[in-house]
Enzyme design. Structure first.
Site, PDB file in Angstrom:
ATOM      1  N   ARG A  31       0.845  -1.211   0.000  1.00 33.64           N
ATOM      2  CA  ARG A  31       0.000   0.000   0.000  1.00 33.64           C
ATOM      3  C   ARG A  31       0.876   1.254   0.000  1.00 33.64           C
ATOM      4  NH1 ARG A  31      -1.705   1.327   6.145  1.00 33.64           N
ATOM      5  NH2 ARG A  31      -0.234  -0.047   7.169  1.00 33.64           N
TER       6      ARG A  31
ATOM      7  N   GLU B 221     -18.485   4.797  -0.123  1.00 34.33           N
ATOM      8  CA  GLU B 221     -17.772   4.034  -1.152  1.00 34.33           C
ATOM      9  C   GLU B 221     -18.594   3.865  -2.428  1.00 34.33           C
ATOM     10  OE1 GLU B 221     -18.337   3.016   1.971  1.00 34.33           O
ATOM     11  OE2 GLU B 221     -16.372   3.295   2.888  1.00 34.33           O
TER      12      GLU B 221
ATOM     13  N   HIS C 276      -5.499  -3.377   2.172  1.00 33.15           N
ATOM     14  CA  HIS C 276      -5.918  -4.141   3.347  1.00 33.15           C
ATOM     15  C   HIS C 276      -6.756  -5.365   2.977  1.00 33.15           C
ATOM     16  CE1 HIS C 276      -4.757  -0.280   4.973  1.00 33.15           C
ATOM     17  NE2 HIS C 276      -4.814  -0.708   6.205  1.00 33.15           N
TER      18      HIS C 276
ATOM     19  N   PHE D  14     -14.411  -2.694   1.257  1.00 28.11           N
ATOM     20  CA  PHE D  14     -15.395  -1.660   0.897  1.00 28.11           C
ATOM     21  C   PHE D  14     -15.387  -1.346  -0.600  1.00 28.11           C
ATOM     22  CE2 PHE D  14     -13.924  -0.386   5.305  1.00 28.11           C
ATOM     23  CZ  PHE D  14     -14.938  -1.077   5.944  1.00 28.11           C
TER      24      PHE D  14
ATOM     25  N   ARG E 239      -1.710  -4.508   3.665  1.00 27.08           N
ATOM     26  CA  ARG E 239      -1.424  -3.639   4.800  1.00 27.08           C
ATOM     27  C   ARG E 239      -0.048  -3.933   5.390  1.00 27.08           C
ATOM     28  NH1 ARG E 239      -1.896  -4.407  10.556  1.00 27.08           N
ATOM     29  NH2 ARG E 239      -1.823  -2.372  11.559  1.00 27.08           N
TER      30      ARG E 239
ATOM     31  N   ASP F 102      -7.762  -5.912  13.221  1.00 22.61           N
ATOM     32  CA  ASP F 102      -9.135  -5.442  12.954  1.00 22.61           C
ATOM     33  C   ASP F 102     -10.128  -6.592  12.773  1.00 22.61           C
ATOM     34  OD1 ASP F 102      -8.637  -2.808  13.295  1.00 22.61           O
ATOM     35  OD2 ASP F 102      -8.744  -2.249  11.163  1.00 22.61           O
TER      36      ASP F 102
END
Lengths: 308, 273
Positions: free
Chosen positions: A10, A58, A109, A83, A167, A117
């Protein structure tokens, strides 16, 4: 592979996107309130007039990107993979894929390596969702160098592209001299004992397994699919013909992902057993990235186990 | 209004072609197409800067039919304007034709955005308006939505972003015919009060009779002069307008007339000529 130099793809994306923005005035970037995580913030800082924060919207973001593409822009619309491909799926389908709009959809991610998460954010279906959409090209780069190449390459394609970035910081695999070609996998080694087909953050695991096995005089090859769609059929068939065991590994569901794409090729061209490593019909969970990978069997050790 | 008569005649011809398209295909959406006919006629013959000879001109005004199922109205207006010829009527919704069931920007001259999945058109229109601002172009963007369509959540995401980015080059028209497939919008899932919702989202709100050309003209004029925010025109309309047995009937949302009904409808419209 440089195990001491780890960079999250990323971050590579963010850097390459900023550079692309320097070179090409048509590039615009949209983000959904995650620019510090998706790393579009470098572009935002350098080109504030061409950066649009769409807030936590989104679906709207993808639609706006489509409208901008129809006016000649090259929009990169970024959010977490869960998303940008999951929440906005019908927008990808009806407003991007069907009208063949020049929109670059970015999902950062992806996979279990999101870590702490947990399941809601660990996207395990982004390849499955995007590969079934006509007109889409999909990039799933494995390291810093290939990620930067993918960003540039995506901008040259006049049509929908999905790019997925990780990530977690992972080892830099290539050097600056490496040549990449759209739709052509990169094969490491010419061992005959087995092939590990990998993509994204699993390529380094496969290379790790290859290195350990070399010491045991077991010679495998590893294929990095930086392009998921179109898939490199020739290379799959070649490896199936030349090597003993076949394994696929992906930080993704085994349903509809890389393993399924490879088995589609094998079943029609060169039927042969394929062991699919990935997540099986279950969600991820919270934990440190490497520990979560271990809990789901996505490690070099498991690859070795499967090859023996 | 000096050209009101000619607009009425054009709208009447467009209504006849809407019915012809749906009748020939034995499929399609006449009700909502007839309710937006007067607005689309005004847009394409008085308001929009578009050229059928140069349909991709980058300086043109853009039009997005977010309620894509009303493609028969858009196609009839585009034919009347000269974007493609009337021989295409025969192949509407047919496997060998360009006129898809819902607007397809890749194959149909004059269609600026592919639509059909409700609630998505306004986002694309916002993207077009945002591009116009970025490029300092003075084209305008128009988006027609259904009143049932605004039940979709994405519409309000788009509305929020339109006002956030001060898209005064964007004009939204809500076709308020008060009916959706399952019945009256107020009973199915009420979007009312529509005016207050758009007002609170930062829009300049204009309410008009969507079949009155003078009011339509005045509303578009107001939209042009309003600066710093987008405009929404809430057009009170009649679903099935112009065909007595279709007016205010939800059942004519997505149904083709049979031969007898078609002949009667055409006869009614010819009496209006």
């Amino acid at each position: 592979m440089n195990k001491d130099l780890k960079i999250a793809t990323r971050a590579s994306f963010g850097e390459a996107l900023k550079e692309l923005g320097d070179e090409n005035e048509k590039v615009v970037v949209l983000d959904a309130d995650l620019s510090s995580a998706t790393k579009t913030n470098s572009f935002a800082k350098a080109h504030p007039d061409r950066f649009f924060d769409m807030g936590i919207q989104e679906s709207n973001m993808i639609g706006v990107a489509s409208g901008m593409a129809s006016c000649g822009k090259i929009p990169f619309a970024a959010s977490f993979a869960v998303f940008s491909t999951g929440r906005a799926y019908d927008q990808l389908r009806a407003s991007v894929a069907y009208p063949n709009q020049n929109v670059k959809v970015v999902g950062t991610h992806y996979g279990l390596t999101v870590g702490e998460d947990g399941a809601t954010h660990q996207m395990l279906e982004d390849i499955s969702l995007t590969r079934v959409l006509p007109n889409f090209t999909i990039f799933s780069p494995s390291d810093d160098i290939s990620a930067k190449w993918a960003v540039k390459e995506a901008s040259k394609i006049n049509g929908p592209v999905y790019l997925r970035f990780c990530r977690l910081a992972t080892p830099v695999i290539y050097d600056e001299t490496q040549k990449f070609e759209l739709g052509k996998g990169i094969c490491f080694g010419d061992g005959k004992d087995g092939t590990v087909f990998a993509t994204g953050d699993m390529v380094c695991k496969a290379l790790e397994a290859k290195e350990i096995l070399e010491k045991e005089n077991i010679h495998i090859r590893v294929v990095d699919f930086h392009t998921i769609k179109p898939i490199d059929k020739e290379l799959i068939i070649k490896c199936a013909k030349e090597t003993d065991k076949l394994i696929s590994i992906e930080d993704h569901s085994v349903y509809g992902g890389l393993g399924d794409m490879i088995s589609d090729v094998l079943i029609s061209e060169f039927p042969k057993k394929l062991i699919k490593m990935g997540v099986r019909d279950e969600f991820g969970k919270s934990g440190k990235a490497e520990e979560v990978l271990k809990a789901y069997g996505l490690t070099a050790e498991e690859i070795i186990e499967n090859l023996k | 209004m000096e050209d009101e008569l000619s607009l009425k005649k054009q709208a009447n011809k467009i209504r006849k072609n809407i019915l012809k398209l749906v009748y020939k295909a034995n499929s399609g959406h006449p009700g909502g197409s007839l309710s937006i006919t007067d607005i689309l006629t005004y847009l394409y013959f008085k308001e929009l800067n578009v050229d059928p000879k140069n349909p991709k001109d980058e300086n043109r005004d853009r039009f997005v039919l977010s309620k894509g199922h009303c493609a028969p109205a858009l196609y009839s207006v585009l034919m009347e304007k000269g974007f493609f010829d009337e021989t295409n009527i025969e192949s509407f919704r047919q496997v060998d034709g360009i006129l898809q069931g819902h607007p397809d920007m890749k194959h149909i001259p004059g269609v600026d955005m592919t639509t059909g999945s409700l609630g998505q058109g306004l986002s694309a229109a916002c993207g077009m308006a945002l591009s116009g601002k970025l490029d300092k172009k003075d084209y305008r963007v128009y988006c027609v939505m259904g009143d049932g369509e605004i039940e979709e959540g994405q519409v309000w995401e788009a509305a929020m972003s339109a006002s956030h980015y001060k898209l005064d080059n964007l004009c939204v028209i809500v076709d308020n015919n008060n009916l959706q497939i399952d019945g009256e919008i107020g009973k199915v899932m009420s979007p009312y009060p529509i005016d207050q919702k758009f007002d609170s989202f930062g829009f300049n709100v204009v309410e008009i009779d969507g079949h009155n050309f003078k009011k339509i003209r005045d509303a578009f004029l107001e939209a042009r002069t309003c600066k710093g925010k987008p405009t929404v025109i809430i057009a009170k309309t009649i679903k099935g307008k112009g065909v007595s047995f279709m007016e205010n009937k939800a059942e004519w949302h997505g149904k083709a007339p049979n031969e007898e009904q078609y002949n009667q409808a055409i006869q009614e419209l010819e009496e209006n000529d």
